[in-house]
Design an enzyme around this catalytic site. Structure first.
Site, PDB file in Angstrom:
ATOM      1  N   PRO A   1      45.880  53.962  34.752  1.00  0.00           N
ATOM      2  CG  PRO A   1      47.303  53.822  37.004  1.00  0.00           C
ATOM      3  CD  PRO A   1      45.711  54.272  36.076  1.00  0.00           C
ATOM      4  CB  CYS A   2      45.133  49.088  32.731  1.00  0.00           C
ATOM      5  SG  CYS A   2      45.610  49.513  30.967  1.00  0.00           S
TER       6      CYS A   2
END
Length: 319
Positions: A219-220
């Site tokens: 989950p950048c």
């Protein structure tokens, strides 16, 4: 594993014969007719052909006399290598646009937002050591879970990951640290660099996540600039980053660009007591971001305690 219909089980020997070029014209025609309407068997047929190609290449090199066991071991190794290289993919229509999912035997290898050129421009076809095969059935479970996540009906994607798409050991380490940032929380590039014990590598962390081959599942979108700026998502798709954060309850504001609404979130900076704070505690909301949370429960799930000065448990933020 998907259970095969009886007709698929019955025709499997013919699939193998057709894939290896040993089918009669009648059998080949029957296989072609069946494949036109059966995605599961099309996937199997592609794998059989790939395996036959690998075996053919091995057979073309004659083993030394009396070295049959060595030849057998090479064949086993070659087939194992082929199995590792086969990657199945499918395109998932979503609220964020078409998304390509790809999986190898090791796990999910690629999550990619597709542009106007669609699948033909996917990075999947430029990845070294990969044999892509379009999938019509085996990835249905992953597609369902992704849609549930994007619709807010799921908060985790507990998928095994194949990190071969990482460009370096450093990028792999950055991705692993990013996975640890929970749903509804936000960290910073500075925070990730600190987690890795490389506080000066902030810019390198940002570049590693800018080219993340597994957005959403790694989950950048939860990683932002030190002052809360939304930067560098899937190239320059900041709007998608904002959509994903909003879905997780993280508010944003627009002031010379999109930013995290820090005063709507709980704050945590590393401290001996492992306490999290309200955004009004001292000047914490003006300091570089450590980790932010949209809900107190998220902070406490990580073992953090309410600050004994600002008492967020007594003065919770509106949700």
């Amino acid at each position: 594993m998907t259970s095969k219909p009886r007709v698929c089980v019955a025709i499997e020997p013919d699939l193998v014969a057709a894939a290896t070029g040993e089918a009669t014209p009648l059998v080949a025609e029957r296989v072609e007719t069946h494949l036109a309407g059966c995605g599961l068997c099309r996937d199997d047929f592609a794998r059989y052909r790939a395996i036959d190609t690998a075996v053919g290449a091995l057979r073309s090199t004659a083993p030394p006399a009396g070295d049959a066991e060595a030849a057998r071991q090479r064949l086993i190794a070659r087939l194992a290598d082929l199995q590792t290289r086969i990657v199945s993919y499918r395109v998932v229509p979503s609220t964020l646009g078409p998304i390509l999912l790809a999986r190898s035997e090791h796990g999910v290898a690629l999550v990619e937002y597709l542009g106007r050129d669609g699948v033909s421009a996917s990075r999947l076809f430029t990845m070294a050591g990969i044999e892509p095969h379009e999938d019509t059935t085996e990835l249905a479970g992953l597609e369902r879970e992704l849609i549930e996540y994007l619709e807010g009906r799921r908060t985790r994607l507990d998928w095994p990951l194949d990190l071969r798409g990482a460009r370096s050991d450093f990028q792999r380490a950055v991705m692993e640290a990013t996975v640890a940032v929970p749903y509804g929380a936000v960290s910073s590039y500075t925070g990730i660099a600190g987690e890795l014990g490389k506080p000066a590598a902030v810019r390198a962390v940002a570049q590693a996540l800018r080219h993340n081959p597994l957005p959403i599942v790694v989950p950048c979108h939860r990683i932002v600039g030190a002052s809360g700026d939304l930067v560098g998502y899937a190239g320059d798709r900041i709007g998608l980053k904002e959509q994903l954060l909003g879905m997780e309850g993280v508010q944003t504001r627009h002031e010379r660009g999109a930013k995290i609404a820090r005063r709507a979130l709980y704050h945590y900076e590393p401290n001996p007591s492992r306490e999290y704070c309200l955004p009004t505690c001292g000047n914490i909301a003006r300091r570089p971001i450590g980790m932010l949370f949209s809900r107190r429960q998220q902070a406490e799930a990580l073992g953090l305690a309410p600050c004994t000065s600002c008492h967020p448990e007594l003065h919770p933020l509106p949700e």
